[in-house]
Design an enzyme around this catalytic site. Sequence first.
Site, mmCIF file in Angstrom:
data_model
loop_
_atom_site.group_PDB
_atom_site.id
_atom_site.type_symbol
_atom_site.label_atom_id
_atom_site.label_comp_id
_atom_site.label_asym_id
_atom_site.label_seq_id
_atom_site.Cartn_x
_atom_site.Cartn_y
_atom_site.Cartn_z
ATOM 1 N N CYS A 2 0.861 -1.177 0.000
ATOM 2 C CA CYS A 2 0.000 0.000 0.000
ATOM 3 C C CYS A 2 0.906 1.238 0.000
ATOM 4 O O CYS A 2 2.096 1.133 0.245
ATOM 5 C CB CYS A 2 -0.868 0.018 1.239
ATOM 6 N N ARG A 27 2.154 1.240 -5.903
ATOM 7 C CA ARG A 27 2.294 0.360 -4.747
ATOM 8 C C ARG A 27 1.018 -0.418 -4.446
ATOM 9 O O ARG A 27 1.030 -1.375 -3.672
ATOM 10 C CB ARG A 27 2.672 1.181 -3.511
ATOM 11 N N TRP A 75 -3.577 -2.045 -1.571
ATOM 12 C CA TRP A 75 -3.432 -3.324 -2.277
ATOM 13 C C TRP A 75 -3.880 -4.356 -1.252
ATOM 14 O O TRP A 75 -3.190 -4.606 -0.262
ATOM 15 C CB TRP A 75 -1.982 -3.538 -2.687
ATOM 16 N N ASN A 101 0.429 0.758 6.015
ATOM 17 C CA ASN A 101 1.026 -0.118 5.007
ATOM 18 C C ASN A 101 1.767 -1.206 5.776
ATOM 19 O O ASN A 101 2.547 -0.904 6.676
ATOM 20 C CB ASN A 101 2.009 0.689 4.147
ATOM 21 N N GLY A 102 1.498 -2.466 5.446
ATOM 22 C CA GLY A 102 2.148 -3.568 6.149
ATOM 23 C C GLY A 102 1.118 -4.578 6.613
ATOM 24 O O GLY A 102 -0.020 -4.569 6.135
ATOM 25 N N GLU A 481 13.266 -14.727 -17.069
ATOM 26 C CA GLU A 481 12.842 -13.328 -16.985
ATOM 27 C C GLU A 481 11.905 -12.978 -18.143
ATOM 28 O O GLU A 481 10.903 -12.280 -17.943
ATOM 29 C CB GLU A 481 14.082 -12.410 -16.970
ATOM 30 N N LYS A 485 8.138 -11.549 -17.522
ATOM 31 C CA LYS A 485 7.711 -10.254 -18.076
ATOM 32 C C LYS A 485 6.398 -10.426 -18.828
ATOM 33 O O LYS A 485 5.465 -9.655 -18.657
ATOM 34 C CB LYS A 485 8.743 -9.676 -19.050
ATOM 35 N N GLU A 488 3.284 -11.422 -16.463
ATOM 36 C CA GLU A 488 2.819 -10.457 -15.468
ATOM 37 C C GLU A 488 2.106 -9.263 -16.096
ATOM 38 O O GLU A 488 1.208 -8.711 -15.477
ATOM 39 C CB GLU A 488 3.951 -10.005 -14.541
ATOM 40 N N HIS A 504 11.178 -34.008 -21.048
ATOM 41 C CA HIS A 504 10.849 -34.773 -19.845
ATOM 42 C C HIS A 504 9.434 -34.469 -19.371
ATOM 43 O O HIS A 504 9.109 -34.709 -18.209
ATOM 44 C CB HIS A 504 11.887 -34.501 -18.756
ATOM 45 N N LYS A 603 4.243 -2.910 -6.644
ATOM 46 C CA LYS A 603 5.665 -2.707 -6.944
ATOM 47 C C LYS A 603 6.573 -3.203 -5.824
ATOM 48 O O LYS A 603 7.588 -3.818 -6.064
ATOM 49 C CB LYS A 603 5.902 -1.212 -7.196
#
Length: 608
Positions: A2, A27, A75, A101-102, A481, A485, A488, A504, A603
Amino acid sequence: MCGIVGYIGKSQAAPILLDGLSKLEYRGYDSAGIAVYDGEHIRVQKSVGRLKALSELTHDGATMPGTAGIGHTRWATHGAPSNENAHPHFNRDETIAVVHNGIIENYLKMKKYLAGKEYHFASDTDTEVVAHLLDYYYKGDPIEAITKVMHRVEGSYALGIMFREHPGIVYAVRKDSPLIVGHGKDGNLIASDVPAVLKYTRNVYFIQNEEIAVLSEDSISFYNVDGEEIQKESSAIDWDINAAEKAGYEHFMLKEMYEQPKTVRDTLNPRIRDGAVVIEELGMTDEEISRIEKIHIVACGSAYHTGVTAKYVFEGMARIPVEADLASEFRYRNPILRENDLVIIISQSGETADSLAALREAKRKGVQTLGIVNVVGSSIAREADKVMYTWAGPEIAVATTKAYSAQLVAEYLLAVKFAQVRGEITEAEAASYLKDLQKLPEQIEMLLSNKERIQHFANRYISARDVFFVGRGIDYAISMEGSLKLKEISYIHSEAYAAGELKHGTISLIEEGTLVAAVLTQEELYKKTISNIVELTSRGAFVLAVTNTGNTQIEKAADYVIYIPQTNRWFTNSLAIIPLQLFSYYVSVGRGCDVDKPRNLAKSVTVE
Ligand code: F6R
């Protein structure tokens, strides 16, 4: 996760809060709210959805007069995105407002305790517990109430608090969630991150764990958890304000991709002198470097992917055994760390909860720690024994690009340094590696300037259902990566596979037309990966290959080829990732996704 802001000063608070929140929306962005003291009451407005909805509801803040306030962009962690769960939260008679936030880990226990004292809860959040606890402990002295709450709650928090009985003051406190104080000309601010205050001041204080900040219109003071006043030094932020704005680009992600040449240059250049690597901040003697028996690289997400690349580079170039670990795994598996090991924690934000916990675990075990961090003054930067900054500047898009590139080159520099000190490469070899590194910015520029070709290709795949990314060795790390990318920001299912592993199991997913992006930058592995490509195309896959200029044999096997310029085999990730970033970006744009703020993500992941 947040974002919080607060303002007290001569100007109207609400427009400043909304503006600050707009810089923090990366955020968290499922709901937002602000509280403003109107001369008599603390008034709150909240809205589900993007900040825009709150701005419309309050007519850009005009309907909320007052010069002191706090704000929040959320968030969701505890409770769905809703008006009830959006912050600020009140105590029972609406005289204390809190943004948080947390995560308050013992909130259920606290909730039970408070319920026994006739407190009722209007939300499903952990934060509301803080508002009621403050109410419970408040006997006229806010600092006393805040310190008592700090002793009761467990977990992480950055809090902005207002008391109706102390209308000229905004209180802030933090533990394991970021929070800064900005000292402005016309007033003072709190915020989760620097971009929120840059418009008003460059003079900031970094609040440390368990410190309380008390802001009035013209003063800022700090207290410790025992309520004793403490002195703090402010820092001057020299970021360019444009760095936090889009500067004409359609998205922050695009802008940040284009900033990669600069980021790489800024991270490399100060550390290359007269053909040698000089990392002053490392503070390790040659003897200490020679003694390292094992390196543990610990990080999350994309930062972890740079660590996987670095594993190949350190082992290949410096012949030091390396384990690359996900921080969320490392912290709970009681890792074996020995006296001469080095733990490297990589983090853009410097606040990622798992990475921070992994750092603390390493320190608890008495091992040397080095943080490779982008945000100056962040928790990991402060707590690691040594810190090497990646000079990427503020990264706003949720999907990392420029910080990733900066992390890579910081790790390459360390590898060259360690390899030379340990006698694995000669001075001349080191100088030649550094020359190759210094060519990277220009080569990245060149790849970016060819974006149309990738854009054109991406447009054909905006409706893809699955995409696979394959490669061997470093190319596998690049694939990880590339895959992250794409998924997401475009919400297309994608997986990265070590090319040799496909048969396999995963190859059964290949159908007519399935897109596979194959990365081939390691010359000694070309033939092996080409054989895998043939296995894929003969089962109907359409193969996009990213390979070095000169590898023309690929044209017989792959359907579409993107060439990257020649560089040393250890550094190819820095180049091969560029077309993959561009591909993801254009697929996401083509699908109409919210490129900079993909769904369900934030983020800075300051919760486990
Ligand atoms: C993906 C991405 C994340 C971060 C991860 C670690 O594009 O950005 O996977 O890399 O959340 O974040 P930091 O580097 O801030 O510790």
